[in-house]
Write a protein that holds these residues in place. Structure first.
Motif, PDB file in Angstrom:
ATOM      1  N   HIS A  99       0.835  -1.071   0.090  1.00  0.00           N
ATOM      2  CA  HIS A  99       0.015  -0.120   0.067  1.00  0.00           C
ATOM      3  C   HIS A  99       0.924   1.071  -0.069  1.00  0.00           C
ATOM      4  N   PHE A 100       2.106   0.955   0.314  1.00  0.00           N
ATOM      5  CA  PHE A 100       2.966   2.497   0.449  1.00  0.00           C
ATOM      6  C   PHE A 100       4.481   2.349  -0.298  1.00  0.00           C
ATOM      7  N   TYR A 101       4.675   1.051  -0.487  1.00  0.00           N
ATOM      8  CA  TYR A 101       6.242   0.960  -0.809  1.00  0.00           C
ATOM      9  C   TYR A 101       6.370  -0.166  -2.302  1.00  0.00           C
ATOM     10  N   TRP A 102       5.915  -1.371  -2.203  1.00  0.00           N
ATOM     11  CA  TRP A 102       6.323  -2.253  -3.048  1.00  0.00           C
ATOM     12  C   TRP A 102       5.266  -3.395  -3.102  1.00  0.00           C
ATOM     13  N   SER A 103       4.677  -3.697  -4.063  1.00  0.00           N
ATOM     14  CA  SER A 103       3.795  -5.103  -4.665  1.00  0.00           C
ATOM     15  C   SER A 103       4.866  -6.004  -5.449  1.00  0.00           C
ATOM     16  N   PRO A 104       5.461  -6.755  -4.703  1.00  0.00           N
ATOM     17  CA  PRO A 104       6.225  -7.684  -5.399  1.00  0.00           C
ATOM     18  C   PRO A 104       5.709  -8.715  -6.275  1.00  0.00           C
ATOM     19  N   SER A 105       6.514  -8.992  -7.438  1.00  0.00           N
ATOM     20  CA  SER A 105       6.114 -10.469  -7.893  1.00  0.00           C
ATOM     21  C   SER A 105       6.755 -11.643  -7.240  1.00  0.00           C
ATOM     22  N   PHE A 106       6.079 -12.809  -7.517  1.00  0.00           N
ATOM     23  CA  PHE A 106       6.856 -13.935  -6.938  1.00  0.00           C
ATOM     24  C   PHE A 106       8.376 -14.074  -7.210  1.00  0.00           C
ATOM     25  N   SER A 107       8.754 -13.930  -8.365  1.00  0.00           N
ATOM     26  CA  SER A 107      10.176 -13.842  -8.912  1.00  0.00           C
ATOM     27  C   SER A 107      10.896 -12.910  -8.149  1.00  0.00           C
ATOM     28  N   GLN A 108      10.400 -11.661  -7.906  1.00  0.00           N
ATOM     29  CA  GLN A 108      11.293 -10.790  -7.006  1.00  0.00           C
ATOM     30  C   GLN A 108      11.329 -11.121  -5.637  1.00  0.00           C
ATOM     31  N   VAL A 109      10.288 -11.735  -5.042  1.00  0.00           N
ATOM     32  CA  VAL A 109      10.453 -12.292  -3.530  1.00  0.00           C
ATOM     33  C   VAL A 109      11.362 -13.192  -3.421  1.00  0.00           C
ATOM     34  N   TYR A 110      11.382 -14.193  -4.315  1.00  0.00           N
ATOM     35  CA  TYR A 110      12.412 -15.381  -4.268  1.00  0.00           C
ATOM     36  C   TYR A 110      13.789 -14.856  -4.371  1.00  0.00           C
TER      37      TYR A 110
END
Length: 213
Positions: A33-44
């Protein structure tokens, strides 16, 4: 490390073993809501970086009849690094990338009617997000450990309310802006550009003013 690495490490700082899938889902209703909505690939990718640096650890768990999962947890080194980053790392100014304002900047290529229609569509999206953030902030009240996340979500809610007010001001300003633009338009609606290099001249004026300040 990039700020996104600290965001993932920070999510691990709540001392729960979680999978990359868990982090993605959690981010969507919290830091998204205020910084980052990651993709799954980014998270891993970030989790692998953190584990390689010794700031996180992982283990594989298997339940009968279910696929195995890799769970991640923060290490003592990760906790110490997170505390240091929160307390003493320089805070970079936010970099605003606003697709709707970019369309306003290119308003001479549209029409007042179309611009106002797009802005009203954007208002509908803002209201949906604002309501979602309000609900998520209220849900965060259910756990004392989430007191600061709740505070961040309340900030995000206020941000979207301000964004709504600014968007309404844009809608109210479109017609007057079009009248101001009129002397710079040909009869067929094409733009009459300023003198060649005018943007460079104005840019230098702005640069000198910033240096004086």
């Amino acid at each position: 490390m990039p700020a996104t690495s600290w965001a993932v490490l920070g999510m691990l700082s709540f001392n729960e073993e979680v999978s990359g899938y868990d982090i993605k889902r959690w981010a969507d209703w919290s830091i998204g809501h205020f910084y980052w909505s990651p993709s799954f690939s980014q998270v891993y990718s970030e989790l692998k970086r953190l584990e390689k640096l010794g700031l996180a650890r992982s283990r594989t768990v298997s339940e009968p009849g279910e696929r195995s999962r890799r769970l991640y947890a923060i290490t003592d080194e990760g906790l110490a690094a997170s505390r240091q980053w929160v307390s003493s790392a320089p805070v970079d100014p936010p970099m605003l990338k606003h697709p709707m304002v970019m369309r306003i900047w290119l308003g001479h290529m549209s029409s007042p009617t179309d611009l106002k229609a797009r802005l009203r569509e954007y208002l509908d999206d803002l209201e949906r997000v604002r309501a979602q953030v309000a609900g998520d902030a209220e849900l965060a009240r259910s756990e004392a450990a989430w007191s600061y996340p709740r505070l961040a979500l309340e900030w995000a809610h206020a941000h979207y309310e301000t964004e709504r007010d600014l968007t309404l001001r844009l809608i109210d300003s479109i017609d007057e802006t079009q009248r101001e633009l009129a002397p710079a338009l040909h009869d067929d609606g094409r733009l009459i550009p300023p003198a060649p290099g005018r943007w460079q001249e104005v840019g230098e004026i702005g640069k000198r003013q910033r240096e004086q300040n």
